[in-house]
Design an enzyme around this catalytic site. Structure first.
Site, PDB file in Angstrom:
ATOM      1  N   CYS A 162      40.536 216.598   1.743  1.00 21.48           N
ATOM      2  CA  CYS A 162      39.649 217.627   2.045  1.00 21.48           C
ATOM      3  C   CYS A 162      39.475 218.408   2.838  1.00 21.48           C
ATOM      4  CB  CYS A 162      38.530 217.262   1.969  1.00 21.48           C
ATOM      5  SG  CYS A 162      37.968 215.598   1.023  1.00 21.48           S
ATOM      6  N   HIS A 163      39.644 218.347   3.963  1.00 25.74           N
ATOM      7  CA  HIS A 163      40.105 219.604   4.938  1.00 25.74           C
ATOM      8  C   HIS A 163      41.247 219.179   5.834  1.00 25.74           C
ATOM      9  CE1 HIS A 163      35.200 218.925   3.790  1.00 25.74           C
ATOM     10  NE2 HIS A 163      35.524 220.384   3.887  1.00 25.74           N
ATOM     11  N   ALA A 164      41.885 218.400   5.645  1.00 23.83           N
ATOM     12  CA  ALA A 164      43.712 218.437   5.541  1.00 23.83           C
ATOM     13  C   ALA A 164      43.263 217.759   7.509  1.00 23.83           C
ATOM     14  CB  ALA A 164      44.147 219.451   6.058  1.00 23.83           C
TER      15      ALA A 164
ATOM     16  N   HIS B  26      34.705 213.712   9.098  1.00 23.78           N
ATOM     17  CA  HIS B  26      34.393 214.989   8.851  1.00 23.78           C
ATOM     18  C   HIS B  26      33.203 215.720   8.091  1.00 23.78           C
ATOM     19  CE1 HIS B  26      35.826 219.948   8.361  1.00 23.78           C
ATOM     20  NE2 HIS B  26      34.656 219.166   9.109  1.00 23.78           N
TER      21      HIS B  26
END
Ligand code: FES
Length: 186
Positions: A150-152, A131
């Protein structure tokens, strides 16, 4: 630069529960207690670390016990070498590629040994979330593989993206078997 170094016996295999990085550099080994939280922490090592980690690295697989993972810095990127358990291999093989965001079988992510046989117990990959480049945590997430906080993003036991915003599986670096128990990354 074509230098290579072999993993020393004692200090390079981590207990993955400690979540520490082991930086294995060309010609030298440096251990740093950097929490496996984000790629920027690695980037802060600066050019000197990047330069040291250039070239290729030989890794003695016999030093990595089943269920353990070696984390090292190679060409400025974290690389994971995980000695997978039978359960992890089974889970990785059971996934139907048709159900995956980035379809790939577990076998396609492996490199044959010197006899031409796949060694599914050893998974070698670039430990960078696809990502925005954070470093995922091992033995975590909904698929028992890696989890990027960080963003799952959730990766499975083959390092394939299964849930979350990451678009691709974690990359496999160029590597080969030098002997049945030693691989060379790079
Ligand atoms: S960087 Fe890993 S989920 Fe965003």
């Amino acid at each position: 630069m074509s230098e290579s170094s072999t993993m020393p016996a004692d200090t390079d295999v981590e207990d993955s529960s400690k979540r520490d990085f082991i930086f294995l550099a060309t010609g030298a080994t440096a251990a740093a207690g950097v929490a496996a939280v984000g790629w920027p922490l690695v980037a802060q090592m600066g050019k000197a670390a990047d330069t040291l980690a250039a070239g290729s690295i030989e890794i003695d697989l016999t030093k990595i016990a089943q269920g353990q993972q070696l984390k090292m810095l190679w060409r400025g990127k974290p690389v994971f070498v995980r000695h997978r358990t039978a359960a992890e291999i089974e889970k990785a093989a059971a996934a139907d590629p048709a159900d995956l965001k980035d379809p790939q079988t577990d076998e396609e992510r492996l490199t044959p040994d010197t006899s031409g046989n796949l060694r599914p117990e050893f998974l070698v990959m670039v430990g960078v979330c696809t990502h925005f480049g954070c470093v995922p945590v091992g033995e975590a997430g909904e698929f028992d593989g890696w989890y990027c906080p960080c963003h799952a993003s959730h990766y499975d036991t083959s390092g394939r993206i299964r849930k979350g915003p990451a678009p691709k599986n974690m990359a496999i670096p160029p590597y080969s078997f030098v002997t049945d128990s030693v691989i060379k990354v790079g």
